[in-house]
Design a protein around this motif. Sequence first.
Motif, PDB file in Angstrom:
ATOM      1  N   MET A 192       0.306  -1.107   0.255  1.00 36.90           N
ATOM      2  CA  MET A 192       0.051   0.494  -0.226  1.00 36.90           C
ATOM      3  C   MET A 192       0.966   1.187  -0.363  1.00 36.90           C
ATOM      4  SD  MET A 192      -2.871   1.578   2.894  1.00 36.90           S
ATOM      5  CE  MET A 192      -1.319   1.521   4.286  1.00 36.90           C
ATOM      6  N   LYS A 193       0.257   2.181  -1.360  1.00 32.78           N
ATOM      7  CA  LYS A 193       1.367   3.570  -0.236  1.00 32.78           C
ATOM      8  C   LYS A 193       0.924   4.418  -0.117  1.00 32.78           C
ATOM      9  CE  LYS A 193       2.710   3.207  -5.823  1.00 32.78           C
ATOM     10  NZ  LYS A 193       2.780   3.363  -7.973  1.00 32.78           N
ATOM     11  N   ARG A 194       1.446   5.258   0.736  1.00 32.32           N
ATOM     12  CA  ARG A 194       1.122   6.295   1.137  1.00 32.32           C
ATOM     13  C   ARG A 194       1.121   8.261   0.917  1.00 32.32           C
ATOM     14  NH1 ARG A 194       2.328   5.488   7.644  1.00 32.32           N
ATOM     15  NH2 ARG A 194       1.515   3.327   8.112  1.00 32.32           N
ATOM     16  N   ILE A 195      -0.018   8.337   0.280  1.00 30.69           N
ATOM     17  CA  ILE A 195      -0.040   9.196   0.360  1.00 30.69           C
ATOM     18  C   ILE A 195      -0.347  10.907   0.455  1.00 30.69           C
ATOM     19  CG2 ILE A 195      -0.364  11.043  -2.177  1.00 30.69           C
ATOM     20  CD1 ILE A 195       1.127   8.171  -3.059  1.00 30.69           C
ATOM     21  N   GLY A 196       1.267  11.914   0.975  1.00 30.56           N
ATOM     22  CA  GLY A 196       0.274  13.064   1.542  1.00 30.56           C
ATOM     23  C   GLY A 196      -0.621  13.877   0.747  1.00 30.56           C
ATOM     24  N   LEU A 197      -1.303  14.693   1.465  1.00 30.53           N
ATOM     25  CA  LEU A 197      -1.595  15.672   0.405  1.00 30.53           C
ATOM     26  C   LEU A 197      -2.499  16.798   1.483  1.00 30.53           C
ATOM     27  CD1 LEU A 197      -3.725  17.027  -1.786  1.00 30.53           C
ATOM     28  CD2 LEU A 197      -5.976  16.146  -0.889  1.00 30.53           C
ATOM     29  N   GLU A 207       5.551  21.479   6.772  1.00 30.63           N
ATOM     30  CA  GLU A 207       5.914  22.010   8.838  1.00 30.63           C
ATOM     31  C   GLU A 207       5.866  21.325   9.623  1.00 30.63           C
ATOM     32  OE1 GLU A 207       3.353  25.436   5.775  1.00 30.63           O
ATOM     33  OE2 GLU A 207       3.673  22.649   6.115  1.00 30.63           O
ATOM     34  N   SER A 208       5.051  20.366   9.297  1.00 37.38           N
ATOM     35  CA  SER A 208       5.591  19.068  10.469  1.00 37.38           C
ATOM     36  C   SER A 208       5.897  18.766  10.664  1.00 37.38           C
ATOM     37  CB  SER A 208       3.608  19.199  10.819  1.00 37.38           C
ATOM     38  OG  SER A 208       3.100  17.590   9.510  1.00 37.38           O
ATOM     39  N   ARG A 253       7.634  12.969   5.268  1.00 38.74           N
ATOM     40  CA  ARG A 253       8.708  11.837   5.444  1.00 38.74           C
ATOM     41  C   ARG A 253       7.748  10.168   5.462  1.00 38.74           C
ATOM     42  NH1 ARG A 253       7.106  11.624  10.312  1.00 38.74           N
ATOM     43  NH2 ARG A 253       8.132  11.726  12.869  1.00 38.74           N
ATOM     44  N   LEU A 254       5.817  10.878   5.916  1.00 41.75           N
ATOM     45  CA  LEU A 254       6.242   9.740   6.262  1.00 41.75           C
ATOM     46  C   LEU A 254       5.374   8.549   4.574  1.00 41.75           C
ATOM     47  CD1 LEU A 254       3.459  11.091   9.321  1.00 41.75           C
ATOM     48  CD2 LEU A 254       5.100   8.655   9.205  1.00 41.75           C
ATOM     49  N   PHE A 255       5.097   9.657   3.630  1.00 43.37           N
ATOM     50  CA  PHE A 255       4.785   8.614   2.266  1.00 43.37           C
ATOM     51  C   PHE A 255       5.510   8.669   1.010  1.00 43.37           C
ATOM     52  CE2 PHE A 255       1.917  12.062   5.107  1.00 43.37           C
ATOM     53  CZ  PHE A 255       0.510  11.207   5.486  1.00 43.37           C
ATOM     54  N   ASP A 256       5.152   7.931   0.347  1.00 45.52           N
ATOM     55  CA  ASP A 256       5.772   7.455  -0.772  1.00 45.52           C
ATOM     56  C   ASP A 256       5.844   8.732  -1.826  1.00 45.52           C
ATOM     57  OD1 ASP A 256       6.075   4.617   0.054  1.00 45.52           O
ATOM     58  OD2 ASP A 256       4.356   5.141  -0.162  1.00 45.52           O
ATOM     59  N   ALA A 257       4.901   9.901  -2.189  1.00 45.28           N
ATOM     60  CA  ALA A 257       4.725  10.859  -2.383  1.00 45.28           C
ATOM     61  C   ALA A 257       3.716  11.755  -2.453  1.00 45.28           C
ATOM     62  CB  ALA A 257       3.909  10.699  -3.853  1.00 45.28           C
ATOM     63  N   LYS A 289       6.645  24.353  -0.551  1.00 46.54           N
ATOM     64  CA  LYS A 289       5.947  23.637  -0.635  1.00 46.54           C
ATOM     65  C   LYS A 289       6.656  22.476  -2.239  1.00 46.54           C
ATOM     66  CE  LYS A 289       3.067  24.094   3.272  1.00 46.54           C
ATOM     67  NZ  LYS A 289       2.138  24.645   4.046  1.00 46.54           N
ATOM     68  N   LEU A 290       6.233  23.735  -3.321  1.00 46.08           N
ATOM     69  CA  LEU A 290       6.179  22.716  -5.032  1.00 46.08           C
ATOM     70  C   LEU A 290       7.763  21.710  -4.859  1.00 46.08           C
ATOM     71  CD1 LEU A 290       4.575  25.508  -7.178  1.00 46.08           C
ATOM     72  CD2 LEU A 290       3.873  22.962  -6.591  1.00 46.08           C
ATOM     73  N   LYS A 291       9.110  22.605  -4.067  1.00 47.56           N
ATOM     74  CA  LYS A 291       9.446  21.981  -4.720  1.00 47.56           C
ATOM     75  C   LYS A 291       9.573  20.846  -3.878  1.00 47.56           C
ATOM     76  CE  LYS A 291      11.920  26.273  -4.951  1.00 47.56           C
ATOM     77  NZ  LYS A 291      13.267  27.200  -4.543  1.00 47.56           N
ATOM     78  N   LEU A 292       8.943  19.968  -2.871  1.00 52.13           N
ATOM     79  CA  LEU A 292       9.004  19.380  -2.364  1.00 52.13           C
ATOM     80  C   LEU A 292       7.890  18.611  -2.935  1.00 52.13           C
ATOM     81  CD1 LEU A 292       9.146  20.333   1.304  1.00 52.13           C
ATOM     82  CD2 LEU A 292      11.706  19.577   0.068  1.00 52.13           C
ATOM     83  N   ALA A 293       6.543  18.684  -3.618  1.00 52.48           N
ATOM     84  CA  ALA A 293       5.659  17.853  -3.900  1.00 52.48           C
ATOM     85  C   ALA A 293       5.628  17.079  -5.326  1.00 52.48           C
ATOM     86  CB  ALA A 293       4.649  18.950  -4.002  1.00 52.48           C
ATOM     87  N   GLN A 294       5.237  16.027  -5.158  1.00 56.96           N
ATOM     88  CA  GLN A 294       6.013  15.015  -6.522  1.00 56.96           C
ATOM     89  C   GLN A 294       4.405  15.653  -7.741  1.00 56.96           C
ATOM     90  OE1 GLN A 294       6.228  13.938  -3.136  1.00 56.96           O
ATOM     91  NE2 GLN A 294       8.271  14.052  -3.804  1.00 56.96           N
ATOM     92  N   TYR A 295       3.144  15.586  -7.031  1.00 56.39           N
ATOM     93  CA  TYR A 295       2.294  16.664  -7.954  1.00 56.39           C
ATOM     94  C   TYR A 295       1.401  17.501  -7.658  1.00 56.39           C
ATOM     95  CZ  TYR A 295       2.264  11.435  -8.626  1.00 56.39           C
ATOM     96  OH  TYR A 295       2.835  10.004  -9.052  1.00 56.39           O
ATOM     97  N   GLU A 296       0.911  18.616  -8.389  1.00 58.37           N
ATOM     98  CA  GLU A 296       0.369  19.949  -7.946  1.00 58.37           C
ATOM     99  C   GLU A 296      -1.049  19.134  -8.615  1.00 58.37           C
ATOM    100  OE1 GLU A 296       1.254  24.444  -8.664  1.00 58.37           O
ATOM    101  OE2 GLU A 296       1.927  23.020  -9.450  1.00 58.37           O
ATOM    102  N   VAL A 297      -1.941  20.127  -7.828  1.00 58.66           N
ATOM    103  CA  VAL A 297      -3.244  20.387  -7.911  1.00 58.66           C
ATOM    104  C   VAL A 297      -3.325  22.290  -7.632  1.00 58.66           C
ATOM    105  CG1 VAL A 297      -5.884  19.817  -7.544  1.00 58.66           C
ATOM    106  CG2 VAL A 297      -4.356  18.107  -7.258  1.00 58.66           C
TER     107      VAL A 297
END
Length: 193
Positions: A1-6, A116-117, A121-125, A164-172
């Motif tokens: 299971m992948k973990r994804i942060g939003l 910020e928190s 680090r807990l997420f795959d993307a 944050k954009l520099k750290l995110a793999q996806y943008e909406v």
Amino acid sequence: MKRIGLTGNIGTGKSTVARVFEILKVPVYHADLKARAMLEAAEVIVQIEKLFGKQVLDSRHQVDRKALAAIVFNDKNKLTALNNLIHPLVEADFNEWCSLHKDKEYILQEAAILFESGFDRLFDANILVTAPEELCIARVMARDKLTRGMVNARIKNQWPQERKLKLAQYEVINDEVALIIPQVLAIHKAILA
């Protein structure tokens, strides 16, 4: 299971994007709602009172979230103290929640201050929802009946979207011009690939 942060700054529309993923049958853990619920636990109320005093409790001895917000969003040290209390509880609850969804291809955690928190680090993307700042301010003022100053006090405790954009793999992009659903569908397909 992948973990994804939003994530996304206040007023960007994280919850709207999360609902689209839920329609796609992706389990979503709403960290901010869980954190808010944890403020009602007796042991947390005791700690809140120790940290911030009786002025953040209402007549029923419950946390007065507006009084607490007025303190923490104007004092970084007090905000850090609150986060140090709540974040470990949310992380433990999230890990337990994940075990209930281990058969899913992926899950999402929606959280306002993911980067910020250090929760990223807990997420795959990680997915970042972005919107123009003036639009975000207008949305929050209308939604939460806050003044511009109150919204700005919250904004100053969040990293700029560019960082944050520099750290995110996806943008909406949620600027009321770009369509959200096609963006979410493209990310959903990419995560499943």
